[in-house]
Design an enzyme around this catalytic site. Structure first.
Site, PDB file in Angstrom:
ATOM      1  N   VAL A 118       1.975  36.921 -83.075  1.00 29.75           N
ATOM      2  CA  VAL A 118       3.365  36.458 -82.990  1.00 29.75           C
ATOM      3  C   VAL A 118       4.390  37.595 -83.036  1.00 29.75           C
ATOM      4  O   VAL A 118       5.581  37.370 -82.872  1.00 29.75           O
ATOM      5  CB  VAL A 118       3.692  35.386 -84.066  1.00 29.75           C
ATOM      6  CG1 VAL A 118       2.965  34.087 -83.782  1.00 29.75           C
ATOM      7  CG2 VAL A 118       3.427  35.888 -85.477  1.00 29.75           C
ATOM      8  N   LYS A 159      12.159  39.986 -94.964  1.00 27.95           N
ATOM      9  CA  LYS A 159      12.234  38.623 -95.515  1.00 27.95           C
ATOM     10  C   LYS A 159      13.685  38.203 -95.778  1.00 27.95           C
ATOM     11  O   LYS A 159      14.022  37.019 -95.688  1.00 27.95           O
ATOM     12  CB  LYS A 159      11.397  38.524 -96.791  1.00 27.95           C
ATOM     13  CG  LYS A 159       9.887  38.629 -96.537  1.00 27.95           C
ATOM     14  CD  LYS A 159       9.386  37.482 -95.670  1.00 27.95           C
ATOM     15  CE  LYS A 159       7.866  37.462 -95.576  1.00 27.95           C
ATOM     16  NZ  LYS A 159       7.397  36.337 -94.737  1.00 27.95           N
ATOM     17  N   TYR A 207       9.324  45.166 -96.477  1.00 27.70           N
ATOM     18  CA  TYR A 207       8.976  43.741 -96.601  1.00 27.70           C
ATOM     19  C   TYR A 207      10.209  42.943 -97.039  1.00 27.70           C
ATOM     20  O   TYR A 207      10.538  41.904 -96.449  1.00 27.70           O
ATOM     21  CB  TYR A 207       7.842  43.592 -97.622  1.00 27.70           C
ATOM     22  CG  TYR A 207       7.363  42.179 -97.847  1.00 27.70           C
ATOM     23  CD1 TYR A 207       6.466  41.575 -96.969  1.00 27.70           C
ATOM     24  CD2 TYR A 207       7.791  41.442 -98.950  1.00 27.70           C
ATOM     25  CE1 TYR A 207       6.014  40.274 -97.184  1.00 27.70           C
ATOM     26  CE2 TYR A 207       7.346  40.147 -99.178  1.00 27.70           C
ATOM     27  CZ  TYR A 207       6.457  39.567 -98.297  1.00 27.70           C
ATOM     28  OH  TYR A 207       6.018  38.273 -98.511  1.00 27.70           O
ATOM     29  N   GLY A 230       0.091  31.771 -88.304  1.00 29.98           N
ATOM     30  CA  GLY A 230      -0.693  32.387 -89.373  1.00 29.98           C
ATOM     31  C   GLY A 230      -1.340  31.349 -90.262  1.00 29.98           C
ATOM     32  O   GLY A 230      -1.256  31.414 -91.490  1.00 29.98           O
ATOM     33  N   SER A 263      -4.637  30.600 -90.288  1.00 33.59           N
ATOM     34  CA  SER A 263      -6.076  30.798 -90.467  1.00 33.59           C
ATOM     35  C   SER A 263      -6.458  30.949 -91.932  1.00 33.59           C
ATOM     36  O   SER A 263      -7.606  30.703 -92.298  1.00 33.59           O
ATOM     37  CB  SER A 263      -6.531  32.033 -89.683  1.00 33.59           C
ATOM     38  OG  SER A 263      -5.716  33.148 -89.981  1.00 33.59           O
ATOM     39  N   ILE A 266       1.875  34.015-105.282  1.00 36.45           N
ATOM     40  CA  ILE A 266       0.910  32.980-104.873  1.00 36.45           C
ATOM     41  C   ILE A 266      -0.444  33.656-104.670  1.00 36.45           C
ATOM     42  O   ILE A 266      -0.521  34.715-104.027  1.00 36.45           O
ATOM     43  CB  ILE A 266       1.346  32.322-103.537  1.00 36.45           C
ATOM     44  CG1 ILE A 266       2.820  31.865-103.575  1.00 36.45           C
ATOM     45  CG2 ILE A 266       0.409  31.180-103.172  1.00 36.45           C
ATOM     46  CD1 ILE A 266       3.156  30.755-104.539  1.00 36.45           C
ATOM     47  N   SER A 309      10.390  35.018 -98.798  1.00 35.20           N
ATOM     48  CA  SER A 309       9.752  35.474-100.036  1.00 35.20           C
ATOM     49  C   SER A 309      10.846  35.655-101.084  1.00 35.20           C
ATOM     50  O   SER A 309      12.004  35.900-100.740  1.00 35.20           O
ATOM     51  CB  SER A 309       9.072  36.822 -99.808  1.00 35.20           C
ATOM     52  OG  SER A 309       8.818  37.467-101.036  1.00 35.20           O
TER      53      SER A 309
HETATM   54  P1  NAP Z   1      -2.414  35.886 -96.089  1.00 37.03           P
HETATM   55  O1  NAP Z   1      -3.358  35.106 -96.901  1.00 37.03           O
HETATM   56  O2  NAP Z   1      -2.556  37.364 -95.981  1.00 37.03           O
HETATM   57  O3  NAP Z   1      -2.414  35.260 -94.618  1.00 37.03           O
HETATM   58  C1  NAP Z   1      -1.570  35.795 -93.639  1.00 37.03           C
HETATM   59  C2  NAP Z   1      -1.649  34.935 -92.395  1.00 37.03           C
HETATM   60  O4  NAP Z   1      -0.728  35.494 -91.426  1.00 37.03           O
HETATM   61  C3  NAP Z   1      -3.037  34.974 -91.771  1.00 37.03           C
HETATM   62  O5  NAP Z   1      -3.368  33.686 -91.318  1.00 37.03           O
HETATM   63  C4  NAP Z   1      -2.862  35.942 -90.589  1.00 37.03           C
HETATM   64  O6  NAP Z   1      -3.670  35.597 -89.473  1.00 37.03           O
HETATM   65  C5  NAP Z   1      -1.405  35.672 -90.219  1.00 37.03           C
HETATM   66  N1  NAP Z   1      -0.840  36.779 -89.442  1.00 37.03           N
HETATM   67  C6  NAP Z   1      -0.557  38.042 -89.850  1.00 37.03           C
HETATM   68  N2  NAP Z   1      -0.058  38.758 -88.828  1.00 37.03           N
HETATM   69  C7  NAP Z   1      -0.031  37.924 -87.750  1.00 37.03           C
HETATM   70  C8  NAP Z   1       0.386  38.064 -86.402  1.00 37.03           C
HETATM   71  N3  NAP Z   1       0.887  39.218 -85.952  1.00 37.03           N
HETATM   72  N4  NAP Z   1       0.274  36.995 -85.578  1.00 37.03           N
HETATM   73  C9  NAP Z   1      -0.222  35.820 -86.026  1.00 37.03           C
HETATM   74  N5  NAP Z   1      -0.624  35.623 -87.294  1.00 37.03           N
HETATM   75  C10 NAP Z   1      -0.536  36.664 -88.134  1.00 37.03           C
HETATM   76  O7  NAP Z   1      -0.912  35.671 -96.568  1.00 37.03           O
HETATM   77  P2  NAP Z   1      -0.216  34.454 -97.354  1.00 37.03           P
HETATM   78  O8  NAP Z   1      -0.119  34.846 -98.756  1.00 37.03           O
HETATM   79  O9  NAP Z   1      -0.824  33.159 -96.974  1.00 37.03           O
HETATM   80  O10 NAP Z   1       1.251  34.575 -96.736  1.00 37.03           O
HETATM   81  C11 NAP Z   1       1.794  33.633 -95.846  1.00 37.03           C
HETATM   82  C12 NAP Z   1       3.301  33.867 -95.793  1.00 37.03           C
HETATM   83  O11 NAP Z   1       3.852  33.692 -97.092  1.00 37.03           O
HETATM   84  C13 NAP Z   1       3.690  35.267 -95.340  1.00 37.03           C
HETATM   85  O12 NAP Z   1       4.831  35.208 -94.505  1.00 37.03           O
HETATM   86  C14 NAP Z   1       4.030  35.952 -96.657  1.00 37.03           C
HETATM   87  O13 NAP Z   1       4.916  37.035 -96.478  1.00 37.03           O
HETATM   88  C15 NAP Z   1       4.636  34.817 -97.439  1.00 37.03           C
HETATM   89  N6  NAP Z   1       4.611  35.031 -98.894  1.00 37.03           N
HETATM   90  C16 NAP Z   1       3.433  35.129 -99.573  1.00 37.03           C
HETATM   91  C17 NAP Z   1       3.477  35.328-100.959  1.00 37.03           C
HETATM   92  C18 NAP Z   1       2.219  35.459-101.799  1.00 37.03           C
HETATM   93  O14 NAP Z   1       2.343  35.744-102.996  1.00 37.03           O
HETATM   94  N7  NAP Z   1       1.043  35.249-101.270  1.00 37.03           N
HETATM   95  C19 NAP Z   1       4.704  35.419-101.615  1.00 37.03           C
HETATM   96  C20 NAP Z   1       5.857  35.318-100.877  1.00 37.03           C
HETATM   97  C21 NAP Z   1       5.810  35.104 -99.515  1.00 37.03           C
HETATM   98  P3  NAP Z   1      -5.034  36.377 -89.051  1.00 37.03           P
HETATM   99  O15 NAP Z   1      -5.816  36.587 -90.299  1.00 37.03           O
HETATM  100  O16 NAP Z   1      -5.644  35.417 -88.076  1.00 37.03           O
HETATM  101  O17 NAP Z   1      -4.607  37.658 -88.377  1.00 37.03           O
END
Ligand code: NAP
Length: 243
Positions: free
Chosen positions: A60, A155, A151, A8, A10, A184, A138
């Site tokens: 994935v 996690k 969720y 993930g 991208s 974030i 998370s």
């Molecule tokens: P995001 O901006 O929504 O990006 C999510 C990423 O996951 C994208 O690159 C997406 O790829 C990829 N993805 C989703 N489903 C997938 C799959 N089935 N196979 C492969 N790739 C997949 O999210 P983010 O905020 O960067 O989050 C990244 C991680 O941090 C996640 O695990 C999230 O739960 C965790 N997190 C985030 C926060 C926050 O506040 N942002 C807080 C706590 C934890 P495509 O677009 O190519 O499909």
């Protein structure tokens, strides 16, 4: 040069991790599912800076696609030094509105994916007696989030998997750790208004919300050779929201 797979990558946190590892001189493998254009753009930007990067498509949450991805990585790069299980989805819903499909999708994408990728990565790491696995959980996996029960459960599962696997693989020279981000700014939190962000920042001891770079810094630290005595840990990157 280490080979680093980030799932993930991208967008958001994963993309920032890719930039951080690449700038250290690592060869980054950028996994994506739907955002091909964003993944390819990131890859081209890194290459234009003389850094080493490539893209690989795989959902994935699908064990067959994960297996195929790891076969391709083995063919192209031989082995993996660092695996960052970052891919994830979020959904806000009342518990009573969560459908079987919502539940399955959440568990498959946020927890089973970590199992599939760790399973595929481990045997070669065990043979080499070396490896770093960093799983992105998370703060809701630590303390539970209202209206995000599926969720939070997925996690929390990632934290349990991390701790157990760390104990199993310690003697194999492999460390397994978690980073648990707080709030974030990424696409995942784009449903929050500026007022929401302000309110969340006020609740946070540092008085701020976080950036993808804050998370990437912790991931890079855990992947460093000097971090070999740290395993089975959950590093909270939440400005003290969770203590
Ligand atoms: P995001 O901006 O929504 O990006 C999510 C990423 O996951 C994208 O690159 C997406 O790829 C990829 N993805 C989703 N489903 C997938 C799959 N089935 N196979 C492969 N790739 C997949 O999210 P983010 O905020 O960067 O989050 C990244 C991680 O941090 C996640 O695990 C999230 O739960 C965790 N997190 C985030 C926060 C926050 O506040 N942002 C807080 C706590 C934890 P495509 O677009 O190519 O499909």
């Amino acid at each position: 040069m280490r080979n680093v797979l980030i799932t993930g990558a991208s967008r958001g946190i994963g993309s920032e991790c890719a930039k951080a590892f690449a700038s250290l001189g690592d060869n980054v493998i950028i996994n994506y599912c739907n955002s091909q254009a964003a993944a390819e753009k990131l890859c081209s930007e890194l290459k234009a800076q003389g850094l080493s990067a490539s893209c690989i498509k795989a959902d994935v949450s699908d064990p067959k696609m994960v297996k195929a991805m790891f076969c391709e990585i083995e063919k192209d790069f031989g082995h993996l030094d660092v695996l960052v299980n970052n891919a994830g989805i979020a959904q806000t819903k009342l518990f009573t509105d969560i459908t079987d499909e919502d539940w399955q999708r959440m568990i498959q994408t946020n927890l089973s994916s970590v199992f599939y990728c760790c399973r595929a990565a481990l045997s070669p790491m065990i043979r080499r007696h070396s490896g770093r696995i960093i799983n992105i959980s998370s703060m809701w996996g630590q303390v539970g989030g209202s209206c995000e029960v599926h969720y939070s459960a997925a996690k929390a599962g990632v934290i349990g998997l991390t701790k157990a696997l760390a104990k199993e693989e310690g003697l194999s020279g492999i460390t397994v750790n978690c980073v648990a981000p707080g709030v974030i700014r990424t696409d995942m939190t784009s449903n929050l208004s500026e007022e929401d962000f302000c309110a969340l920042a006020e609740e946070t001891p540092t008085g701020t919300t976080g950036t993808p770079k804050d998370v990437a810094n912790a991931v890079v630290f855990l992947a460093a050779p000097e971090s070999g005595f740290i395993t089975g840990q959950v590093i909270s990157v939440s400005g003290g929201f969770v203590v």
